[in-house]
Design an enzyme around this catalytic site. Sequence first.
Site, PDB file in Angstrom:
ATOM      1  N   LYS A  41       0.826  -1.215   0.000  1.00 23.58           N
ATOM      2  CA  LYS A  41       0.000   0.000   0.000  1.00 23.58           C
ATOM      3  C   LYS A  41       0.866   1.273   0.000  1.00 23.58           C
ATOM      4  CE  LYS A  41      -2.331  -0.979   3.782  1.00 23.58           C
ATOM      5  NZ  LYS A  41      -1.769  -2.301   4.145  1.00 23.58           N
ATOM      6  N   ARG A  79      -9.557   0.763   8.545  1.00 16.27           N
ATOM      7  CA  ARG A  79      -9.137  -0.603   8.843  1.00 16.27           C
ATOM      8  C   ARG A  79     -10.241  -1.375   9.560  1.00 16.27           C
ATOM      9  NH1 ARG A  79      -3.226   0.513   8.730  1.00 16.27           N
ATOM     10  NH2 ARG A  79      -2.079  -1.444   8.861  1.00 16.27           N
ATOM     11  N   ARG A 114      11.804  -6.236   5.188  1.00 18.32           N
ATOM     12  CA  ARG A 114      11.634  -4.828   4.827  1.00 18.32           C
ATOM     13  C   ARG A 114      12.543  -3.952   5.693  1.00 18.32           C
ATOM     14  NH1 ARG A 114       5.707  -2.168   4.878  1.00 18.32           N
ATOM     15  NH2 ARG A 114       5.714  -2.549   7.122  1.00 18.32           N
ATOM     16  N   ARG A 152      11.373  -1.765  11.128  1.00 12.90           N
ATOM     17  CA  ARG A 152      10.274  -1.296  11.983  1.00 12.90           C
ATOM     18  C   ARG A 152      10.062  -2.281  13.120  1.00 12.90           C
ATOM     19  NH1 ARG A 152       5.240   0.177   8.120  1.00 12.90           N
ATOM     20  NH2 ARG A 152       4.186  -0.854   9.841  1.00 12.90           N
ATOM     21  N   ARG A 196      -0.207  -9.066  13.283  1.00 12.17           N
ATOM     22  CA  ARG A 196      -0.788  -8.034  12.405  1.00 12.17           C
ATOM     23  C   ARG A 196      -1.666  -8.694  11.338  1.00 12.17           C
ATOM     24  NH1 ARG A 196       4.309  -5.046  10.420  1.00 12.17           N
ATOM     25  NH2 ARG A 196       2.886  -3.736   9.218  1.00 12.17           N
TER      26      ARG A 196
END
Length: 226
Positions: free
Chosen positions: A30, A103, A137, A170, A181
């Site tokens: 996203k 969300r 990531r 992160r 998540r």
Amino acid sequence: MTATNGINDNPITGTMHLKIVLLGPPGSGKGTQAKRLMDELRVAHISTGDLLRESVKAKSELGVKAKEYMDAGKLVPDELVIALVSEKVSSLDGGFILDGFPRTIDQAKRLEGITSIDAVINLNVDEGILVERLTKRRSCRECGAVYHLLFNPPKEEGRCDKCGGELYQRSDDTESTVKQRLRTYRESTLPLVEYYQSKGVLLNVDGGEDISEVFHSIMKALDPLM
Ligand code: AMP
């Protein structure tokens, strides 16, 4: 343009007025696609994740409250996030891309009280690919650019190609938090696919391909609206 306060306001004149929601599980791309769309469509980019991370970094009252939920892979309470989005959306007069909001169905309903939405792009990606994308990531502390250790590595290890800033993982991109998540996504966010489908604004896109191909598919899906 670099995110300085979680909102990327593209200054180019002739700003388009499309109001788009980007929907998809964590790791579906996203943020990456939103940045490209912002440049292509000349609209603002509002990322609730970026806004919240900036609040956490600034140790504001909101940031202190949000951190415990984010680190646990849970959703920050609606009231906190809705206030944030409402303020940002009201400050714009052109189009925007909402990345990471809504969300929950409740957030979607509250959004309807703030503004209308032209299209909801749903990025579909297999769960195995999501875990691989998220745990590898790395993000730039300075400009927010995003890398992947295998598919999109920086030229110099640990340094951002764009600004030379330090790359970091992160705190919610570790394997255990990623799994939580994804559970949170299935329980709270997935019902939005049906919700927006029934409103006739959902555009499904295969988000499992490489970045340029996904972008091309999104532009194709948006074509009838332009
Ligand atoms: P993201 O950068 O979109 O992956 O968001 C990171 C984290 O911020 C999420 O795991 C949530 O804890 C929180 N967050 C972001 N957007 C929302 C939202 N719309 N509602 C509740 N929590 C959110």
